[in-house]
Write an enzyme that holds these catalytic residues in place. Structure first.
Site: not given
Ligand code: DQA
Length: 142
Positions: A17, A111, A98, A22, A77, A74, A9-10, A102, A100, A107
């Site tokens: 965003r 997270r 996996e 990011y 959230a 990835n 998501p997102n 960030s 990410h 953080r």
């Molecule tokens: C994320 C880190 C997650 O905590 C966050 O909710 C994201 C992006 C990252 O790629 O850094 O949506 O997965």
């Protein structure tokens, strides 16, 4: 070699965003970077993004039916909440990595926990878009 790259998501909002976290590149940019790199390496990469937990679970199951060789995920959230995604990765037992963008380890405390990571062989965090490319390298080198 056939790899499925799943973004949660997102991540379709990349570039819009929180660019301070990011970056300013879009999801479409990310897709072309991944596809170009995979092609260069002779890997068939399939891209999937969803804002819905169940759709991600379904995509993982489909990877099993399609005999995908590796999953790069990835879960965004859902990383920190989804036992369903963890269980799906365990169910299919396809080598998973996996990613990410960030560095989640530096953080907020919520997270720090990664459920999906428990079913992944390797994690690349805080490398920006490069993390996806390092994940491709890892799966090729297995
Ligand atoms: C994320 C880190 C997650 O905590 C966050 O909710 C994201 C992006 C990252 O790629 O850094 O949506 O997965």
């Amino acid at each position: 070699m056939h790899i499925l790259v799943i973004n949660g998501p997102n991540l379709n909002m990349l570039g819009i965003r929180e660019p301070n976290i990011y970056g300013s590149n879009s999801y479409e940019n990310l897709c072309s970077i991944i596809l170009d790199y995979a092609a260069e390496k002779g890997v068939e990469a399939q891209l999937f993004q969803s804002n819905h937990e169940g759709a991600i679970v379904d995509a993982i199951h489909e990877a099993y039916r399609d005999e995908v060789d590796g999953i790069i995920i990835n879960p965004a959230a859902y990383t920190h909440t989804s036992i369903a995604i963890l269980d799906a990765l365990k169910a299919v037992a396809i080598p998973a990595v996996e990613v990410h963008i960030s560095d989640i380890s530096t953080r907020e405390s919520f997270r720090q926990m990664s459920y999906a990571g428990m079913a992944c062989e390797k994690s690349f965090v805080g490398l920006g878009f490069d993390g996806y490319l390092r994940a491709i390298d890892y799966l090729i080198g297995k």
